[in-house]
Design a protein around this motif. Sequence first.
Motif, PDB file in Angstrom:
ATOM      1  N   GLN A 160       0.821  -1.210   0.000  1.00  0.00           N
ATOM      2  CA  GLN A 160       0.000   0.000   0.000  1.00  0.00           C
ATOM      3  C   GLN A 160       0.861   1.269   0.000  1.00  0.00           C
ATOM      4  O   GLN A 160       0.621   2.218   0.748  1.00  0.00           O
ATOM      5  N   LEU A 161       1.877   1.259  -0.865  1.00  0.00           N
ATOM      6  CA  LEU A 161       2.778   2.398  -1.029  1.00  0.00           C
ATOM      7  C   LEU A 161       2.672   2.897  -2.463  1.00  0.00           C
ATOM      8  O   LEU A 161       2.204   2.184  -3.351  1.00  0.00           O
ATOM      9  N   THR A 162       3.142   4.117  -2.692  1.00  0.00           N
ATOM     10  CA  THR A 162       3.063   4.700  -4.034  1.00  0.00           C
ATOM     11  C   THR A 162       4.446   4.828  -4.663  1.00  0.00           C
ATOM     12  O   THR A 162       5.462   4.812  -3.962  1.00  0.00           O
ATOM     13  N   SER A 163       4.450   4.986  -5.964  1.00  0.00           N
ATOM     14  CA  SER A 163       5.712   5.207  -6.658  1.00  0.00           C
ATOM     15  C   SER A 163       6.307   6.557  -6.254  1.00  0.00           C
ATOM     16  O   SER A 163       7.532   6.713  -6.211  1.00  0.00           O
ATOM     17  N   LYS A 164       5.456   7.510  -5.932  1.00  0.00           N
ATOM     18  CA  LYS A 164       5.938   8.810  -5.456  1.00  0.00           C
ATOM     19  C   LYS A 164       6.698   8.647  -4.143  1.00  0.00           C
ATOM     20  O   LYS A 164       7.772   9.225  -3.958  1.00  0.00           O
TER      21      LYS A 164
ATOM     22  N   LEU B  74       8.243   5.971  -3.107  1.00  0.00           N
ATOM     23  CA  LEU B  74       9.501   5.297  -3.414  1.00  0.00           C
ATOM     24  C   LEU B  74      10.498   6.267  -4.050  1.00  0.00           C
ATOM     25  O   LEU B  74      11.683   6.266  -3.696  1.00  0.00           O
ATOM     26  N   ALA B  75      10.026   7.100  -4.956  1.00  0.00           N
ATOM     27  CA  ALA B  75      10.902   8.076  -5.615  1.00  0.00           C
ATOM     28  C   ALA B  75      11.551   9.002  -4.587  1.00  0.00           C
ATOM     29  O   ALA B  75      12.750   9.302  -4.666  1.00  0.00           O
ATOM     30  N   GLU B  76      10.763   9.431  -3.611  1.00  0.00           N
ATOM     31  CA  GLU B  76      11.304  10.304  -2.561  1.00  0.00           C
ATOM     32  C   GLU B  76      12.383   9.597  -1.758  1.00  0.00           C
ATOM     33  O   GLU B  76      13.422  10.177  -1.446  1.00  0.00           O
ATOM     34  N   ARG B  77      12.156   8.338  -1.398  1.00  0.00           N
ATOM     35  CA  ARG B  77      13.130   7.571  -0.607  1.00  0.00           C
ATOM     36  C   ARG B  77      14.420   7.313  -1.383  1.00  0.00           C
ATOM     37  O   ARG B  77      15.491   7.253  -0.801  1.00  0.00           O
TER      38      ARG B  77
ATOM     39  N   THR C  52      11.124   8.634 -13.410  1.00  0.00           N
ATOM     40  CA  THR C  52      12.020   7.472 -13.491  1.00  0.00           C
ATOM     41  C   THR C  52      11.385   6.263 -12.824  1.00  0.00           C
ATOM     42  O   THR C  52      11.338   5.169 -13.404  1.00  0.00           O
ATOM     43  N   VAL C  53      10.887   6.447 -11.614  1.00  0.00           N
ATOM     44  CA  VAL C  53      10.274   5.337 -10.883  1.00  0.00           C
ATOM     45  C   VAL C  53       9.023   4.849 -11.609  1.00  0.00           C
ATOM     46  O   VAL C  53       8.760   3.648 -11.667  1.00  0.00           O
ATOM     47  N   SER C  54       8.268   5.753 -12.197  1.00  0.00           N
ATOM     48  CA  SER C  54       7.088   5.369 -12.967  1.00  0.00           C
ATOM     49  C   SER C  54       7.466   4.471 -14.140  1.00  0.00           C
ATOM     50  O   SER C  54       6.777   3.484 -14.421  1.00  0.00           O
TER      51      SER C  54
END
Length: 67
Positions: A15-19, A21-24, A31-33
């Motif tokens: 239940q996490l977003t690509s946004k 993950l991109a921040e982390r 890129t993550v998308s």
Amino acid sequence: MTIINRIKAVLAEKQLTSKWLAERLAKSENTVSKWCSNKVQPSLENLVAIAKILDIDVKELLVSTKP
């Protein structure tokens, strides 16, 4: 298109977003998308970093080549 990685699926399971993950990762959301949609594959170093952030084995991010 061949699905190689399971990043999108693992993010959904957790239940996490690509946004998020991109921040982390300090990477752009674009890129993550691309990684999540399997348009581009992350480097091995990035896969390891993603696995560490998600607290999973890196193998869980890959689609098996064996049926």
